[in-house]
Scaffold this motif. Structure first.
Motif, PDB file in Angstrom:
ATOM      1  N   SER A   1       0.808  -1.221   0.000  1.00  0.00           N
ATOM      2  CA  SER A   1       0.000   0.000   0.000  1.00  0.00           C
ATOM      3  C   SER A   1       0.838   1.267   0.000  1.00  0.00           C
ATOM      4  O   SER A   1       0.349   2.336  -0.355  1.00  0.00           O
ATOM      5  N   ASP A   2       2.105   1.160   0.375  1.00  0.00           N
ATOM      6  CA  ASP A   2       2.951   2.357   0.455  1.00  0.00           C
ATOM      7  C   ASP A   2       3.861   2.530  -0.760  1.00  0.00           C
ATOM      8  O   ASP A   2       4.820   3.295  -0.713  1.00  0.00           O
ATOM      9  N   ARG A   3       3.557   1.829  -1.867  1.00  0.00           N
ATOM     10  CA  ARG A   3       4.427   1.928  -3.040  1.00  0.00           C
ATOM     11  C   ARG A   3       4.452   3.345  -3.580  1.00  0.00           C
ATOM     12  O   ARG A   3       3.447   4.057  -3.588  1.00  0.00           O
ATOM     13  N   ARG A   4       5.650   3.756  -4.028  1.00  0.00           N
ATOM     14  CA  ARG A   4       5.818   5.065  -4.654  1.00  0.00           C
ATOM     15  C   ARG A   4       6.524   4.866  -5.991  1.00  0.00           C
ATOM     16  O   ARG A   4       7.496   4.112  -6.075  1.00  0.00           O
ATOM     17  N   PRO A   5       6.032   5.512  -7.050  1.00  0.00           N
ATOM     18  CA  PRO A   5       6.661   5.364  -8.364  1.00  0.00           C
ATOM     19  C   PRO A   5       8.152   5.675  -8.304  1.00  0.00           C
ATOM     20  O   PRO A   5       8.597   6.588  -7.594  1.00  0.00           O
TER      21      PRO A   5
ATOM     22  N   THR B   1      10.570   3.871  -7.097  1.00  0.00           N
ATOM     23  CA  THR B   1      11.346   3.370  -5.953  1.00  0.00           C
ATOM     24  C   THR B   1      11.411   1.848  -5.895  1.00  0.00           C
ATOM     25  O   THR B   1      12.171   1.299  -5.103  1.00  0.00           O
ATOM     26  N   ARG B   2      10.617   1.164  -6.727  1.00  0.00           N
ATOM     27  CA  ARG B   2      10.534  -0.293  -6.636  1.00  0.00           C
ATOM     28  C   ARG B   2      10.665  -0.930  -8.015  1.00  0.00           C
ATOM     29  O   ARG B   2      10.257  -0.353  -9.013  1.00  0.00           O
TER      30      ARG B   2
END
Length: 216
Positions: A82-86, A88-89
């Motif tokens: 839920s805490d994904r940020r474009p 960064t992953r």
């Protein structure tokens, strides 16, 4: 969870089998753990299946990988926290086998991955044509599939991209990896359409060289 409701209502062995297979194809580790909370309400055969899956899940790691799940189409699922940020992953695009699995149940596959570092886009091929007919509701053919993936990958803005294909998904994964500019593309026990044709294994396949043509 609709699948949990359906399992609770299932009565025949065939119904339970189909629903358990659907769960194996789609559920994240967190989904499976949520289903386990209502274990007592499930039919006995479904409880046995769930116990086996949860035992394997927790044997892999002591905690449940916190992947959330959303569907881009009926047979295209994105798993991310839920805490994904474009930016960064990393993103792993997985082309499933003919059983619509990444080789093993989706929940167990995801449990082995670092949820804090990567997202997973799981592609299933209900027509069992090595993705040559695309994915219903997502893309109409191989070229459309690659184009749609390119748009979705761009929208997700991953820090890196990799493609993985299992069995019949192997060749599409290798081709898509090249076309999408993936850093890594891997085929596990993959099938080569040209070899499949020579064996006479052409069920549902209209042109085994479609992905090869896209690379030309």
């Amino acid at each position: 969870m609709k699948l949990g409701l359906a399992l609770r209502a299932a009565r025949t062995p065939a119904q339970i089998y189909r629903l358990c297979l659907r769960a194996d194809q789609r559920l994240s580790p967190a989904d499976l753990a949520a289903l386990a909370e209502g274990r007592a309400e499930l039919p006995e055969a479904a409880r046995a299946w769930l116990d086996t899956r949860m035992e394997a899940l927790l044997r892999t790691a002591g905690t449940v990988a916190p992947f959330g799940r959303r569907h881009l189409a009926e047979d295209v699922s994105l798993y991310a926290t839920s805490d994904r940020r474009p930016g960064t992953r990393r993103l792993l695009v997985v082309f499933c086998d003919r059983a619509q699995l990444p080789g093993i149940p989706a929940s167990l596959f995801l449990q082995h991955l670092p949820a804090g570092e990567c997202d997973v886009l799981l592609l299933r091929d209900p027509s069992a044509t090595r993705f040559l007919r695309g994915i219903p509701g997502y893309a109409e053919d191989a070229a459309g599939l690659v184009a749609r993936l390119a748009g979705d990958v761009a929208a997700l803005r991953p820090a890196g991209l990799a493609c993985l294909g299992v069995s019949a998904g192997g060749d599409p994964a290798l081709a898509a990896g090249q076309l999408l500019g993936a850093a890594v593309a891997v085929s596990v026990n993959g099938s080569d359409p040209a070899r499949a044709r020579r064996r006479g294994d052409t069920e549902g396949v209209t042109d085994g060289d479609e992905f090869a043509r896209l690379l030309a």
